[in-house]
Design an enzyme around this catalytic site. Structure first.
Site, PDB file in Angstrom:
ATOM      1  CG  ASP A   1     -21.020  87.351 -28.860  1.00 39.02           C
ATOM      2  OD1 ASP A   1     -21.631  87.843 -27.903  1.00 39.02           O
ATOM      3  OD2 ASP A   1     -20.478  86.227 -28.834  1.00 39.02           O
TER       4      ASP A   1
ATOM      5  CG  HIS B   1     -22.481  84.025 -27.148  1.00 39.54           C
ATOM      6  ND1 HIS B   1     -21.250  84.447 -26.692  1.00 39.54           N
ATOM      7  CD2 HIS B   1     -22.983  83.210 -26.192  1.00 39.54           C
ATOM      8  CE1 HIS B   1     -21.004  83.902 -25.511  1.00 39.54           C
ATOM      9  NE2 HIS B   1     -22.038  83.139 -25.182  1.00 39.54           N
TER      10      HIS B   1
END
Length: 435
Positions: free
Chosen positions: A103, A100
């Site tokens: 992240d 993501h």
């Protein structure tokens, strides 16, 4: 160059079933040929950036348990995290990773800063992919953690949130394309509701349909060749999510004319939360023509929530990969380990051991599934069970005969069918022979 985080651990290698080395593969042999194809090319393993490097070990009753040197909201920490992540990828030998946006980058003050941070990290990822040979299985946007998304992203009652989410997805698709990603995933973590008292269900579904249509339109506009995937989940964090399961997603795609544009990324744990077996969701996706990829993990069957544990049940894996093989195998999809360490598993080597065990379990499941397929162990009894439909009367029932004609034939021929055994125990015993 080593970061030192993993100490003197060497690259994980295949040592065979007799090995007792916890940092070696016992069953996953990347070059082993299964059904005419390398095992690595069948399984297409990927490491999840979020659980492996961004999760801090918290739970609803306690905070962070992991002590990682990159745990801060600074760009230098994000760069260190990237160094450690790619060192881990090289040690493990899985060919893919997934992420993501949130992240890999710090959380900025606004959309522009988030985009700048993401692009800075993508620059690093490009270089590291070239150096290591790692590939991106899929990218995605985190549209659920920030408080702006507490009422959803695509389904938020505030159009500004919809716009912010759409802009974020645009940047994440750009990043995925730039990194050669083979898919782009949408998981609607907060696309649902807590109560119908403050929810316009019809409007929210239409907004979600519009959002997905924008994603598909942009994919074609920029020439992104990857597959767009939706990941079903019934609830958690919302009480009820709109992408509840494969059947629900297919109905949604049909309603908005997207069934030929979007496939599903099926997570084992989410299937369990929806009251299904993993193989049920895989079989249904295959049947409906929307099978894309899988997130591999397991849930604790007693706890009732999404525990995201590494797989360790070979019979379950065998039945899952049997469905994958029936679907023709993965094309752009793969096996992403959407699994996290237990919050007491603090040591860096625990991260490797968890993935090694999961990869070995999947390898055993794949080989068992391949043998069942080659031997016709399940397909032959299935063909026998439905053999009547291949006869002249069965074919006429499916095309040509009207309801009154069928009734006439039943009466004229005195058709009085007698039940036949479904042989479930026999078939279950067959599966156990292979695993």
């Amino acid at each position: 160059m080593s970061t030192g985080f993993f100490g003197d651990i060497q690259k994980v290698r295949y040592e065979g079933p007799e090995s007792d080395n916890p940092l070696a593969f016992r069953h996953y042999n990347a070059d082993e040929i299964v059904l005419g194809k390398r095992m690595e090319d069948h399984l297409r393993f990927a490491v999840a950036y979020w659980h492996s490097f961004a999760w801090e070990g918290g739970d609803p009753f306690g905070g962070r348990t992991f002590d990682r040197p990159w745990f801060s909201n600074e760009i230098d920490a994000a760069k260190l995290k990237a160094d450690v992540a790619f060192e881990f990828f090289s040690l493990l030998g899985a060919p893919y990773y997934c992420f993501h946006d949130a992240d890999v980058r710090p959380e900025g003050r606004n959309f522009a800063e988030n985009t700048r941070y993401l692009n800075e990290i993508v620059d690093i990822f490009e270089k590291k992919q070239a150096e290591t040979g790692m590939k991106l299985l899929w990218g995605t946007a985190n549209l659920f953690s920030n408080r702006r998304y507490m009422a959803g992203a695509a389904t938020n009652p505030d159009p500004d949130v919809f716009a912010f989410a759409a802009a974020t997805v645009k940047t994440c698709i750009d990043a995925t394309k730039r990194l050669g990603g083979e898919n782009y995933v949408l998981w609607g973590g907060r696309e649902g509701y807590e109560t119908l008292l403050n929810t316009d269900l019809s409007r929210e579904l239409d907004h979600m349909g519009r959002f997905l249509s924008l994603v598909v339109e942009y994919k074609h506009k920029i020439g992104f060749k990857g597959t767009i995937l939706i990941e079903p989940k019934p609830q958690e964090p919302t009480k009820h999510q709109y992408d509840y399961d494969v059947a629900t997603v297919y109905g949604f795609l049909k309603r908005y004319g997207l069934e030929n544009e979007v496939k599903v990324n099926i997570e084992q744990g989410h299937a369990i939360l929806a009251g299904h077996s993993f193989e049920h969701e895989l079989a249904l996706a295959r049947t409906l023509g929307i099978f894309g990829s899988i997130d591999m993990n397991r849930n604790d069957y007693q706890s009732g929530w999404d525990t995201d544990q590494f797989p360790n049940n070979v019979p379950e894996m065998a039945l899952a990969y049997y469905q994958v093989l029936l679907a023709g195998g993965f094309t752009t999809g793969g096996t992403n380990f959407d699994a996290k360490l237990r919050r007491q598993s603090l040591d860096p080597q625990d991260l490797l051991i968890g993935h090694i065990g999961g990869m070995d379990c999947c390898a055993r499941g794949l080989k068992a599934a391949a043998r069942m397929l080659e031997d016709g162990a399940l397909s032959k009894p299935l063909d026998e069970r439905y053999a009547g439909w291949n006869g002249e009367f069965g074919k006429r029932l499916l095309s040509g005969l009207s309801l009154d004609q069928i009734a006439g034939e039943v009466e004229a021929k005195d058709i009085n069918p007698q039940p036949k055994s479904g042989r479930q125990e026999y078939l279950e015993n067959i599966v156990n022979r292979y695993v």
